[in-house]
Structures are given as structure tokens and as C-alpha cells.
Design a protein around this motif. Sequence first.
Motif, mmCIF file in Angstrom:
data_model
loop_
_atom_site.group_PDB
_atom_site.id
_atom_site.type_symbol
_atom_site.label_atom_id
_atom_site.label_comp_id
_atom_site.label_asym_id
_atom_site.label_seq_id
_atom_site.Cartn_x
_atom_site.Cartn_y
_atom_site.Cartn_z
ATOM 1 N N ILE A 172 0.969 -0.726 0.041
ATOM 2 C CA ILE A 172 0.151 0.286 0.251
ATOM 3 C C ILE A 172 0.915 1.040 -0.157
ATOM 4 C CG2 ILE A 172 -2.088 1.279 1.033
ATOM 5 C CD1 ILE A 172 -2.732 -1.704 2.495
ATOM 6 N N ASP A 173 0.609 2.023 -0.888
ATOM 7 C CA ASP A 173 1.647 2.967 -1.287
ATOM 8 C C ASP A 173 1.225 4.065 -0.270
ATOM 9 O OD1 ASP A 173 2.922 5.321 -1.857
ATOM 10 O OD2 ASP A 173 2.072 5.629 -3.787
ATOM 11 N N ALA A 174 1.382 4.153 1.237
ATOM 12 C CA ALA A 174 0.708 4.913 2.087
ATOM 13 C C ALA A 174 2.527 5.085 2.913
ATOM 14 C CB ALA A 174 -0.903 4.189 3.122
ATOM 15 N N VAL A 175 1.757 5.807 4.390
ATOM 16 C CA VAL A 175 2.791 6.185 5.508
ATOM 17 C C VAL A 175 1.830 6.791 6.198
ATOM 18 C CG1 VAL A 175 3.279 8.891 3.931
ATOM 19 C CG2 VAL A 175 5.063 7.485 6.137
ATOM 20 N N LEU A 176 2.580 5.911 7.566
ATOM 21 C CA LEU A 176 1.798 7.067 9.092
ATOM 22 C C LEU A 176 2.638 7.672 9.644
ATOM 23 C CD1 LEU A 176 -0.119 7.204 11.707
ATOM 24 C CD2 LEU A 176 0.898 5.074 11.945
ATOM 25 N N VAL A 177 3.147 9.239 10.322
ATOM 26 C CA VAL A 177 3.490 10.008 10.586
ATOM 27 C C VAL A 177 3.102 10.276 12.142
ATOM 28 C CG1 VAL A 177 5.108 10.257 8.264
ATOM 29 C CG2 VAL A 177 3.531 11.872 8.964
ATOM 30 N N PRO A 178 4.270 11.108 12.662
ATOM 31 C CA PRO A 178 3.574 11.685 14.034
ATOM 32 C C PRO A 178 2.998 12.875 14.220
ATOM 33 C CG PRO A 178 5.417 10.472 14.967
ATOM 34 C CD PRO A 178 4.964 10.651 12.769
ATOM 35 N N VAL A 179 2.741 13.378 14.254
ATOM 36 C CA VAL A 179 2.041 15.214 14.371
ATOM 37 C C VAL A 179 1.826 15.750 15.904
ATOM 38 C CG1 VAL A 179 0.573 16.732 13.148
ATOM 39 C CG2 VAL A 179 1.433 15.643 11.752
ATOM 40 N N HIS A 180 2.775 16.743 16.114
ATOM 41 C CA HIS A 180 3.248 16.759 17.593
ATOM 42 C C HIS A 180 1.465 18.333 17.373
ATOM 43 C CE1 HIS A 180 4.593 19.121 21.304
ATOM 44 N NE2 HIS A 180 3.587 18.734 21.315
ATOM 45 N N ALA A 181 0.863 17.818 17.916
ATOM 46 C CA ALA A 181 -0.164 19.157 18.780
ATOM 47 C C ALA A 181 -0.696 19.479 19.588
ATOM 48 C CB ALA A 181 -1.876 18.590 17.697
ATOM 49 N N ARG A 182 -1.171 20.824 20.216
ATOM 50 C CA ARG A 182 -0.724 21.484 21.417
ATOM 51 C C ARG A 182 -2.480 21.679 21.646
ATOM 52 N NH1 ARG A 182 4.219 21.392 23.549
ATOM 53 N NH2 ARG A 182 5.406 21.969 22.203
ATOM 54 N N PRO A 183 -2.736 20.989 22.884
ATOM 55 C CA PRO A 183 -4.786 21.288 22.571
ATOM 56 C C PRO A 183 -4.968 22.419 22.692
ATOM 57 C CG PRO A 183 -3.841 20.550 25.289
ATOM 58 C CD PRO A 183 -2.120 20.985 24.540
ATOM 59 N N ALA A 184 -3.995 24.132 22.707
ATOM 60 C CA ALA A 184 -5.013 24.957 22.298
ATOM 61 C C ALA A 184 -4.930 24.857 21.002
ATOM 62 C CB ALA A 184 -3.775 26.117 22.277
ATOM 63 N N HIS A 185 -4.170 24.191 19.556
ATOM 64 C CA HIS A 185 -3.947 24.442 18.294
ATOM 65 C C HIS A 185 -4.140 22.703 17.872
ATOM 66 C CE1 HIS A 185 0.423 26.289 19.439
ATOM 67 N NE2 HIS A 185 -0.904 27.692 19.734
ATOM 68 N N LEU A 186 -5.538 21.733 18.493
ATOM 69 C CA LEU A 186 -6.034 21.136 18.472
ATOM 70 C C LEU A 186 -7.045 21.125 16.405
ATOM 71 C CD1 LEU A 186 -6.208 17.159 17.863
ATOM 72 C CD2 LEU A 186 -7.983 18.263 19.626
ATOM 73 N N ALA A 187 -8.138 22.408 16.741
ATOM 74 C CA ALA A 187 -8.568 22.291 15.705
ATOM 75 C C ALA A 187 -8.327 22.887 14.995
ATOM 76 C CB ALA A 187 -10.524 23.299 16.819
ATOM 77 N N GLN A 188 -7.292 23.639 15.103
ATOM 78 C CA GLN A 188 -6.994 23.805 14.170
ATOM 79 C C GLN A 188 -5.867 23.405 13.279
ATOM 80 O OE1 GLN A 188 -3.826 27.587 14.895
ATOM 81 N NE2 GLN A 188 -4.083 28.347 12.465
ATOM 82 N N VAL A 189 -5.253 21.962 13.643
ATOM 83 C CA VAL A 189 -4.507 21.327 13.604
ATOM 84 C C VAL A 189 -4.888 19.999 12.275
ATOM 85 C CG1 VAL A 189 -2.789 19.159 13.159
ATOM 86 C CG2 VAL A 189 -2.714 21.411 14.132
ATOM 87 N N PHE A 190 -6.476 19.799 13.193
ATOM 88 C CA PHE A 190 -7.333 18.616 12.478
ATOM 89 C C PHE A 190 -8.045 19.720 11.463
ATOM 90 C CE2 PHE A 190 -11.204 17.027 11.775
ATOM 91 C CZ PHE A 190 -11.247 15.526 12.395
ATOM 92 N N GLY A 191 -8.291 21.068 12.128
ATOM 93 C CA GLY A 191 -8.918 21.093 10.494
ATOM 94 C C GLY A 191 -8.331 21.273 9.252
ATOM 95 N N GLY A 192 -6.939 21.741 9.226
ATOM 96 C CA GLY A 192 -6.366 21.435 8.323
ATOM 97 C C GLY A 192 -5.274 20.125 7.796
ATOM 98 N N LEU A 193 -6.144 19.005 8.195
ATOM 99 C CA LEU A 193 -5.745 17.678 7.561
ATOM 100 C C LEU A 193 -7.512 17.270 7.024
ATOM 101 C CD1 LEU A 193 -4.191 16.200 11.428
ATOM 102 C CD2 LEU A 193 -2.967 16.421 9.164
ATOM 103 N N ARG A 194 -8.528 18.152 7.621
ATOM 104 C CA ARG A 194 -9.409 17.321 7.333
ATOM 105 C C ARG A 194 -9.358 18.301 5.518
ATOM 106 N NH1 ARG A 194 -14.500 17.623 10.134
ATOM 107 N NH2 ARG A 194 -15.323 16.994 8.047
ATOM 108 N N CYS A 195 -8.709 18.942 5.323
ATOM 109 C CA CYS A 195 -9.189 19.992 3.917
ATOM 110 C C CYS A 195 -7.663 19.228 2.961
ATOM 111 C CB CYS A 195 -8.571 21.729 4.390
ATOM 112 S SG CYS A 195 -9.592 22.385 5.054
ATOM 113 N N ALA A 196 -6.810 18.828 3.416
ATOM 114 C CA ALA A 196 -5.708 18.040 3.055
ATOM 115 C C ALA A 196 -6.616 17.204 1.569
ATOM 116 C CB ALA A 196 -4.395 18.131 3.437
ATOM 117 N N GLY A 197 -6.051 17.235 0.644
ATOM 118 C CA GLY A 197 -6.845 15.436 0.080
ATOM 119 C C GLY A 197 -6.402 14.421 0.461
#
Length: 281
Positions: free
Chosen positions: A37-62
Amino acid sequence: MRTQISGTTRLYVVLGDPVTQVQSPGLMNPLFARLGIDAVLVPVHARPAHLAQVFGGLRCAGNVDGIFVTVPHKVAVVALADRRSPTVEITGSANALRREADGSWYAENFDGLGFVTGLVDAGHNPKGRRVALVGAGGAGSAIAAALLAAGADRLSVCDPDTAKLAGLRARLDAHWPDRTVISAEPRVDGAGIVVNATPLGLRPDDPLPFRPEALPSGIVVADIIMKPRQTRLLREAAALGHRVHYGIHMLDGQLDSYRAFFGLGDDYQIEGCDVPGADLP
């Protein structure tokens, strides 16, 4: 075999704060390679204050297809999902989200199932036993539901957050009436298994979640912390002659569920854990 990253590679991430302890990339990336499978899992450090912003960016990444969630975001991420499994509705926490065909995000929680699977595989079946659980956070709430679904006779859950405890007991009682007791301090009387479901042990200077010397003989001491493998709690419990159960077993027990949930294997169905509504479309 190392995954070759290219413009066609699909992305999976694990969100946490911190992320230095995460073990899922070491299991999922070899799985991707083994399955071709052409896929990779990577860690993303998201602090609590930035969680919604980080999640919002990831859901917009196609090219992001899935998100794994670790401490301390398992409860907060539930509100960010578009749809939630019955298990997530019961536990109030999630540790995996997938992108659906319509672009929405669906939340699931495999912590409890993974923990119980690992426990049973190690010879510590909770069926008919009394279990003491310390910590009612994201992982703890999922483990509580899975232990009751697996037939634990009595579950004692402790957490200093009494409002969170009361909410969890109400949700559990709706499916498994009168089998859960709650308290602000650990209650291990009569328990055959005691579980640390708190983050205490991630750092060398963390206090112990409970005192191993106060435990009854013959008890199984389980920890959900995966790194370090030998937490101070497990080290001291083993020195006192208690049987210990390591955190990595919880992740091992989730691997097949992850593979199916993300469409990397057989049709998605939770087996071996009779959570109401657990067979999902």
C-alpha cells in the motif's frame, strides 16, 4: 522494506502532545509495506490549544485518509468528527478517524477492544472478575466499556474529576446497569486486575498512579503506557511478586481492527467484544 514516498503516497497521521512515545508508526508502516500500500503514517505534534486548527488543516488536505489520536486529545477530537460510532458515543472518546467517500470524518475507538484482546491473549481474561481501573480519560473510558462488555463482574473506576466520572458511569449504566462503582481514590479491594489508564509513567519523575505495596497478592497489574515499556509502576509491582501486563499489548490488539477500519483488509466488523451496536456499516 521502507515505504518509498512519492506524489501518490496517501497520508495517515497520529495526533498527540507529546508524540515522542507513539508506537503506531512502527507497526503501521511495515504493514503498509507488506501489503504493498502506497501510504505512510507520521506523528504530528498538536498542542491542545491548536488541536482544532491542526485537525481542520488535515481534513482539508486531500491526500490524508486517516488520523490516529493519542493523549491528551481522545475526548476533544470527538467534537471535531462528523459522525461517531456507537462505541464513541458510549465512551465519549475516539482514537481513530477515517475520511469517508463524501469527505466527512468518522470517529471510532479501538483502545478498549485492543486492551481486552491483549489481556485475554496474555491469559488474563477479565470475564467474571473484579477489575479496578485508574483513570477515566479517553483511553480509560474505552477500556471501561470493553471490560464490562467482556464480562467483568464488577468495575471500580477512579479519577479525581468527579464530574467526568459521573458522566462515564451514567453512559456505562445505560448498557451494563449497576456493575460500575466510582471513586476519587483507587479501590482495589477484591480486584483480580488493576489497570493504570492515566498518563502517569510517561516521564521518569511522574508519581505512581497507585501504591503497588497496597495491592492484594495474586493481582494482575496492567499499564497502558507503551514507552517506556517497563514503567516504574510495573517495575515496582513485579519486584513485589505481582504479575504485570505491558502497554504495548493494547496496540498489538488493535492492529487488525485498524487494518479493517481503514479499508486495508477484510470488511470492518468488531469481533469478540459485545458492545451494543458495535457491528458497523
